[in-house]
Every structure is written in structure tokens, then in C-alpha cells.
Design an enzyme around this catalytic site. Structure first.
Site, short mmCIF file in Angstrom:
data_model
loop_
_atom_site.label_atom_id
_atom_site.label_comp_id
_atom_site.label_asym_id
_atom_site.label_seq_id
_atom_site.Cartn_x
_atom_site.Cartn_y
_atom_site.Cartn_z
N GLU A 164 37.91 7.97 50.04
CA GLU A 164 38.95 7.49 49.12
C GLU A 164 38.80 6.04 48.66
OE1 GLU A 164 41.25 9.48 47.81
OE2 GLU A 164 40.29 11.14 48.90
N SER B 266 46.03 53.57 32.81
CA SER B 266 46.72 53.99 31.58
C SER B 266 47.91 53.12 31.21
CB SER B 266 47.17 55.44 31.71
OG SER B 266 46.05 56.31 31.69
#
Length: 880
Positions: free
Chosen positions: A64, A332
Site C-alpha cells: 500500500e 423454452s
């Protein structure tokens, strides 16, 4: 002047007192009063910096802020770069030091704005003035959120490694440091690839700083991490996944995951208490006592504004797999999209189409398309075809209007254009047309998540697309509003199309079972599992005017789904019962408005009827069953001893051979050890059935090299077998060494009668050799390893079910067929057809390899009829 102004601004920003202890956030149902659940920290223990090993600290600094001990709290270059990017590119860059991150976590929001960034920098300078570097680092490590409800490094150490921070190694510390960037992806249990890549990057950064030996990133094994937190108490049950979805939505709105868990937020969700109770109770009741592998998802959306009223993606709680977001073939349930797209182009729902089964379509490579249960409807209105879920009319309709039109409408209705990096509603690598959409979209072959099917149906219900969302508003602990959802919608369908589609789907509900007291429209869907009578995914989706809902039932890993009594699950069964009962419960006590009356948009077209033969002209709008699997088999003929049955079969085949072109058949019954062949040693050109041997040769090669298939090789095998792709087969042929490589593989497999040709399809083979190949897939002593046998069987079993002609004609409902078919028109024989079919039929009492080879047929259809009749005669007389 600029320095003076900056100094004045910094002085004007007052450093707040130390932040208050974290508070749990509360999620409410849509009424804003009833508590849905609470989300808060259950695990936080602050530690002094001297308890954190130096290598662990260094991992965080490397990840960091490598210059933490050298700067004064703000990276000037990083700040200017971030401001420039935010002002001119609006890309939300951070460029924060550890001090700035601490300030943001402790005092500010996560908004990525210039004003917040300036305030963050000013507070960072004041923090640097008040506290020492070690004090800042200590505070920072104690305020980071690490995921798994762990706040601070001590809690994280126990949640991920089950030990205190003072016992962590540098490599374990790097695992935790990777999570600062993203606590969700950083969790190795959630995204191991991302977490390990970030971990290696941190180790290399540590080595660059001299804090770790070079090469450690490549030689050190990734530390063992607990699969789930050993300390936290997360939200369990179906509500857990709602919390996850709410959190994701708030992060997108600029509220951090840390704020979500620690800031005491009051969150009013869109979830309706009655509907959520109905969803949970109906699914749990339906799954009670069922096979353990059975899973379900339900998502209900308000068609007017996209608000999620009920959500069930699983019952295991936060952080677990969410079935509502897993893409599955919708089968479907996609047919209404085709109908809506057709109506937009002036084709009305009363148009007449050829609904016979099977049908051949030009873009299917010769593979016939069947209706479910082989239903026939020769002159079929589209609304009738919808009610009976007939494939052939809707495939023809999609082909007529263009599959791209269906895909584009599906995207506008609610299907995202991508799932991650993968484009949706197109063929993938290994399929016939990668990156393009085929008319198979009408059959729901392209996967879509249940949540997106719910959005799609909500849009079909209203005609307007609204963003699906879980959050209405968010209030801070002090009462300030932080977020409020603003509904925006766009018209996708004309009201007339909405009315027509709703009227057609209302007929489906009338056919499958009405919802008591509710006017509703719905469509069911069942995705066939390979060449079986089972489904792998079963669906129902539909709506009442106030609520749209989608229900999916399936398994984690695709496979046949059955109820506890062995009954196959289809869309009109268990999913429809859940959907109908849920809708009735969720809307109980409300007056149900009627669906709009149909307006009959478009013309009544009948162009597709030109594909009908004259024998069907008198069967207008009638649906009736066609031939079924096993119809050609006459079990009454299997009488007498084995020798007597063999004699009768040979006589029958002799008689049949006198009337049709040349053929051969061979059978091996693994249950009894018996074999039979008719002209089984006669050589025939193999056509595409030789692709089974090509696949075996490739797998033998990888076994010899002690490796697994590469992604490209696996793709080629998939295309070669499932799509019968000749280009892929040519690549495989080249990879194995052409004819000589195939000959060597065949000899290892005991296929001594197969003579490879430079063109693989012209390879000569025999029915006996094809049976030997099928036996090699089942024999543990085969040269093929177990994994190779399983892969081959899987691919042959999942060959597009519409290609299940051939030897599968000798199978019955409930049996499975792993097969490969081949066909070829020979120009040197006046266009005569080679038709071959080989496979393995298995069931509770059946395990038979059978192969039919033939040539000289006047048409493909005639050749298929011969192959199927020969296979059926063989079973009729032998009785296996």
C-alpha cells in the site's frame, strides 16, 4: 499564493475526535419498519504495533505505501495524478498513502470526488502532525476491514488462519495485505486466482525493497487459509444472500463495504416481507425430503420499477454460492422473447408454422430438430406452439426474423451483454460459430441467470425496462440521507406487443394450472440432459400485473434432476408448482387486475407451411404424439434361446438387406458378455464416427506425455464431438500425427480392422472395430485412463440431443445413449450417402455397445431410417 491558500485550507479542516466504535447496520423490509436482518462486526480486537511482526508490517507497506516512513502523509505526485484523472477523465483514481487510507476509513466516506480527496489530504497532514508514524500504522492496521466480518488485523488473523497476529509469517501477512485492495476478491475462498496473483505481486514488491529474498514469490507455496471464517457469525439462511446483493449495490453507489458493516446504517430494502416469506417457505417445502443435490432459485421483481420483492439463491447464508446469479440454459422460457421480436416485425401470434418433428434446418449441419416428446402440430399457430412448447415452429421463426434480432431484444429486456468477460447469448469457443448467435437461441441454449430471467419477464409484463435493485434508501446513524434509489425506465415493447405476449402466456397458465384468484401469464422450460428423458435445468417464469417471478430447479454441477420417487423434474412440474404457489401467497388478499386484452399485432403469416408435405394438409391446428423412442423395437420377437434369437435376427436382416443399400451392425452386451455381428468385418468409410478414435488418440498422447489437455485442445475436442466440426477434427488429426498416429492409437485400443486415410473421414473401419472402441470406454483395463474415458463418455452423452438419431432408436425412455453419428454425401457415387451411427446404451438393466455402418443411400433421411431400423431390429430379436 497557492501555498498560502493550501495552508489556509489545511488549517480550516479540523481533525475530528477519534472515531466512534463500529455500529451494526440494520436492513429493513420495504415498509421501512420491519427488520430484515442486522449486519455488524462481531470480531474486533485492537493490538499494539509491537504485537505485529515486522515482516507482516512490511507486507502491508509493500502493498500500500512503500514510502510510508519517508513522506509527510500525502503523496504529492499521487495526489496531483488522482486529481487530474478525476477532473479530466472521471476514472476515480485513488493514489492514497496509508495515512490517507486511515483518514478515509476513520473519518470520511468512500466517495471518489475532488472535494473528498482534498479534505482527505488535509486531514492526513494533521494526523501526521499529531501522531507518530508507528501510531498511524497501528491505527491503520486496527481499522482495516478484511472481509469475513473481521475488522482489524488481529481479527483477520484469527478469521483466516485461526491464530493471533503475533504468530503470522511474512507470507501469511501478505495474504492479509492483498485484501486491503478488495476484501471480497482478496478472500482466497472467493477468488483464489485473484488473491494468489495479488499475493505474488506483494512478495515481489517486498523483495524489491530488500525485505524478502528474491524468487520467494515463485518458490513459496501459498499459505493454507481456512475455507471460511472460524470466528465470525454471519447472516445465515436465504437472507444472507440478500445481504450480499445489498452490499454489492451499495458499493456501486459509493458506500464502502467497511461503512456497510461499521457505520450503523439504516437501509430500507425493496424486499417485501410477505413475498419473501412465501418464497422461502415454498422452496423449502418443495425441496424437503428431495435428493440432496437438488437446488432452487427464485427471484421476484416489481414490473413497474425493477424492485426485487423476493429473493432466494440458496439457504446457506452470506458468502455462499448464489444460484440466482448462476447462468443456466433457460430452455423454452426464451420462446416468448422470440414471439415478442416477431411481433415487433409484424408477425402476429396467430401465424401458422410447420410444427412437425423432426425437422431439418439449414444451419444445423444436418442434425434433425425434435419437439419435446416428439409432438406433432403440422399446421400450428404460434400461440398453440407456445402452449405445447414446440421447438420446430419457434426455431423456424427465429431463423426467419434472424437470431440477432432475438438476442438484441433479450438484451433490451434485461439480459446483460456480458457475464464477467464472457459475452452472452453467443456461441463460445468450441461451439459451431464462436461469437455469433444461432437460431438455437429460440431453444434457450445460451445460459442466463435466474435473476436476469426475472428482469426479462418483468419487462415483458410492463413493456418498460427498469434497473433491478434491492435498496430503496440508506440513512446514516445521525439521520442524514446517504442514498436513495431513483427509478428510471425505458420503453422496450409497444403496449400491443405486451398485451399479445401476455395473452399467449396466459394460455400456458390455463393449460398447466391457474393461480387461484390471480390473472397470470407464464412459460415453463426444461433443458434436456444429454440423450436422456431427464432435464438438467427446469424453469418457470411469468407474471401477474403486480409481480414477475422466475423459478429455477437444478443442480450445482449439471446432471439429471429427479424427485425423491425417481420422477424426472421438468419445468411444468416442481418449478411450476413453486411458482404458482409463491405467486398466490405473495399476492394473497390483493385484488388482482386483469391482463390486457390481446390486440393481435401484425399479420397472420403462413410462409413456413411451404415446408410441409402434402400428407399433412388436413391436420390443421391439431397437436398429437409422434413416434417415440423405442417405437421401432418389437419386444415380442425376443423369444427362444440365444442361438435361436441370433438365427431369427440374421434371417430378418437378410430379408431387410434385400430391400435397402448395404449395411453392417455389431453388438456387444456387457451385462451378459454376448456378442453379435452382421457383416461386422466388412469395411466401410467411417465419416464422422472416426472422430471418437481421434479423440481417443489425442487423450492417449496426453497420457504418454504425462500432462492434461490444454485449453485449446479441450476446445477442439468439444467442437469435434459436440458440434461435429471438421476443421477442429483436422487440427486434432494433425496433432496426433495424421494417419500413422491414428493407426498407432487404434492398434493400442485393439482396433486392428481400421485403416486410416489421409482424409480422416475416408478412413476404412468395421462395425466390430467400432464396438471395440465403445468397449474401451467402459473397460477399466483399457489403455485409456479413467479420466480420459469419463471425458469421452461425457462429450458423447452431451452431443446435442437433437442429433440423437441413429442407434438411439434402439433405446427406451429412461435409458441413456452416448453416441457419435456420421454422414457424408459421396460425389463419386452420384451423391449417395454414407450414414453411420455408433454408441453405448445404458440403463438399469442395459449396457450395450452397438454400431451400424452403411452406404449407398439416395438421401440422408433414407440412410437415417435404415440405420435406425437395423438398430431396432437388433434389439427386437436379441432382447438385450
Amino acid at each position: 499564493m497557492l501555498i498560502g491558500a493550501a495552508g489556509g485550507y489545511v488549517a480550516s479542516v479540523k481533525l475530528p475526535p477519534d472515531p466512534a466504535p463500529p455500529q451494526a447496520s440494520v436492513l429493513y423490509y420495504r415498509d421501512g419498519r420491519t427488520v430484515l436482518t442486522r449486519v455488524g462486526l462481531t470480531d474486533r480486537t485492537d493490538v499494539r504495533l509491537d504485537k505485529v511482526p515486522v515482516p507482516v508490517r512490511q507486507a502491508f507497506l509493500a502493498a500500500e505505501d512503500r514510502g510510508f516512513y519517508d513522506h509527510f502523509g500525502v503523496s504529492a505526485k499521487g495526489l496531483l495524478r488522482a486529481l487530474w484523472a478525476n477532473i479530466f477523465h472521471n476514472d476515480g483514481q485513488g493514489a492514497s498513502t496509508i495515512t490517507q487510507q486511515y483518514v478515509r476509513n476513520a473519518y470520511l466516506t468512500q466517495d471518489r470526488t475532488v472535494s473528498r480527496k482534498a479534505r482527505e489530504a488535509a486531514l492526513a497532514l494533521q494526523v501526521e502532525h499529531r501522531f507518530s508514524k508507528d501510531e498511524i500504522l497501528e491505527r491503520y492496521l486496527n481499522t482495516i476491514y478484511f472481509g469475513r466480518d473481521a475488522y482489524g488485523i488481529e481479527a483477520a488473523s484469527r478469521a483466516y488462519f485461526g491464530t493471533g497476529v503475533d504468530r503470522l509469517t511474512a507470507f501469511q501477512g501478505a495474504v492479509l495485505a492483498a485484501m486491503v485492495k478488495d476484501p471480497t476478491q482478496g478472500d482466497p475462498a472467493a477468488n483464489p486466482a485473484w488473491a494468489q496473483a495479488r499475493w505474488k505481486w506483494i512478495l515481489r514488491a517486498m523483495a524489491d525493497q530488500g525485505w524478502l529474498e528474491r524468487g520467494a514469490a515463485d518458490t513459496t507455496p501459498y499459505p493454507t487459509v481456512a475455507v471460511e471464517s472460524v470466528t465470525s457469525s454471519t447472516v445465515s439462511g436465504p437472507a444472507g444472500l440478500i445481504v450480499d446483493r445489498v452490499e454489492d449495490e451499495l458499493v456501486g453507489a459509493g458506500i464502502s463495504r467497511q461503512q456497510f458493516r461499521t457505520a450503523g446504517l439504516h437501509i430500507t430494502t425493496t424486499i417485501d416481507a410477505t413475498a419473501q416469506t412465501a418464497a422461502t417457505s415454498r422452496i423449502s417445502g418443495a425441496l424437503d425430503g428431495q435428493p440432496k443435490e437438488l437446488r432452487a432459485a427464485l427471484v421476484a421483481v416489481d414490473p413497474q420499477n425493477g424492485a426485487v420483492r423476493a429473493y432466494y439463491g440458496g439457504d446457506r447464508g452470506r458468502g455462499y454460492f448464489d444460484d440466482a446469479l448462476a447462468a443456466r440454459p433457460p430452455a423454452s422460457t426464451f420462446k416468448p422473447v422470440v414471439l415478442a421480436a416477431a411481433e415487433q416485425r409484424g408477425i402476429g401470434f396467430q401465424s401458422l408454422f410447420n410444427g412437425t418433428s423432426p425437422r431439418l434446418f439449414t444451419d444445423r449441419g444436418g442434425a434433425p430438430l425434435y419437439n419435446q416428446d416428439n409432438l406433432q402440430c403440422p399446421i400450428c399457430p404460434l400461440d398453440t406452439a407456445m402452449v405445447y412448447s414446440l421447438n420446430t415452429p419457434y426455431y423456424a421463426l427465429a431463423e426467419q426474423i434472424g437470431p440477432d434480432a432475438v438476442r438484441d431484444l433479450a438484451h433490451r429486456l434485461g439480459v446483460p451483454e456480458r457475464y464477467g468477460r464472457q459475452e452472452t447469448l453467443v456461441d463460445l469457443k468450441g461451439e459451431p460459430t464462436p461469437g455469433r448467435t444461432r437460431s438455437d437461441i429460440a431453444l434457450g441454449r445460451y445460459p442466463v441467470a435466474p435473476a436476469d430471467i426475472a428482469t426479462l419477464y418483468a419487462t415483458l409484463a410492463s413493456g418498460r425496462r427498469a434497473q433491478r435493485h434491492f435498496v430503496e434508501s440508506v440513512t446514516a446513524a445521525n439521520g442524514d440521507f446517504l442514498h436513495r434509489h431513483l427509478t428510471k425506465s425505458e420503453e422496450v415493447l409497444d403496449p400491443g406487443v405486451v398485451a399479445d405476449v401476455g395473452a399467449v402466456l396466459a394460455k400456458v397458465v390455463a393449460h398447466d394450472g391457474a393461480v387461484p384468484g390471480i390473472h397470470a401469464a407464464a412459460k415453463t422450460g426444461s433443458q434436456q440432459w444429454g440423450d436422456t428423458g431427464d432435464s438438467s435445468d427446469a424453469w418457470t417464469a411469468g407474471w401477474a400485473p403486480e409481480l414477475a417471478a422466475a423459478v429455477w430447479v437444478g443442480r450445482d454441477k449439471p446432471g439429471p434432476i429427479r424427485e425423491k420417487d425417481g420422477k424426472a423434474i421438468n419445468g411444468d412440474g416442481l418449478p411450476y408448482d413453486i411458482w404458482r404457489n409463491f405467486l398466490g401467497d405473495a399476492l394473497q388478499g390483493r385484488q388482482s387486475p386483469a391482463l390486457p386484452e390481446p390486440t393481435s399485432v401484425g399479420r397472420r403469416e403462413s410462409t413456413d407451411l411451404k415446408t410441409l408435405g402434402s400428407e399433412f394438409k388436413k391436420r390443421a391446428e391439431v397437436v398429437y404424439p409422434g413416434p417415440q423412442r423405442g417405437d421401432l423395437v418389437d419386444r415380442s420377437k425376443a423369444t427362444g434361446s440365444w442361438a435361436q434369437r441370433v438365427d431369427k435376427l440374421t434371417a430378418a436382416l437378410d430379408e431387410y438387406a434385400a430391400t435397402v443399400p448395404d449395411f453392417a451392425v455389431a453388438v456387444a452386451d456387457r451385462k451378459t458378455g454376448r456378442h453379435y455381428d452382421y457383416r461386422g468385418s466388412r469395411p466401410y468409410e467411417a465419416a464422422s464416427v472416426i472422430k471418437v478414435e481421434l479423440m481417443a488418440a489425442m487423450l492417449l498422447q496426453t497420457q504418454d506425455q504425462d500432462r492434461t489437455l490444454t485449453a485449446a485442445e479441450r476446445t477442439r475436442l468439444n467442437k469435434m464431438i459436440m458440434a461435429s466440426d471438421n476443421d477442429a477434427a483436422t487440427r486434432v488429426y494433425d496433432d496426433i500425427g495424421g494417419a500413422e498416429g491414428l493407426r498407432e492409437a487404434c492398434q493400442r485400443l485393439g482396433l486392428d480392422d481400421t485403416d486410416p486415410d489421409t482424409s480422416f473421414g475416408l478412413t476404412l473401419t468395421t462395425a466390430k472395430d467400432q464396438i471395440r472402441m465403445m468397449q474401451a470406454l467402459a473397460d477399466p483395463d483399457s489403455p485409456l485412463a479413467q479420466g480420459s474415458r469419463e471425458l469421452m463418455t461425457q462429450l458423447m452423452s452431451t452431443v446435442n440431443a437433437d442429433q440423437s438419431w441413429g442407434v438411439s432408436a434402439a433405446s427406451f425412455s429412461g435409458e441413456s445413449t452416448a453416441l457419435k453419428n456420421g454422414w457424408l454425401s459421396r460425389s463419386t457415387e452420384d451423391g449417395r450417402w454414407i450414414i453411420n451411427s455408433t454408441g453405448r446404451i445404458t440403463g438399469d438393466k442395459t449396457d450395450v455397445a452397438i454400431s451400424v455402418l452403411s452406404h449407398g443411400h439416395p438421401s440422408q433421411k433414407d440412410g437415417i431410417a435404415v440405420a435406425e431400423q437395423v438398430a431396432a431390429l437388433t434389439r427386437s430379436y436379441l432382447g438385450w
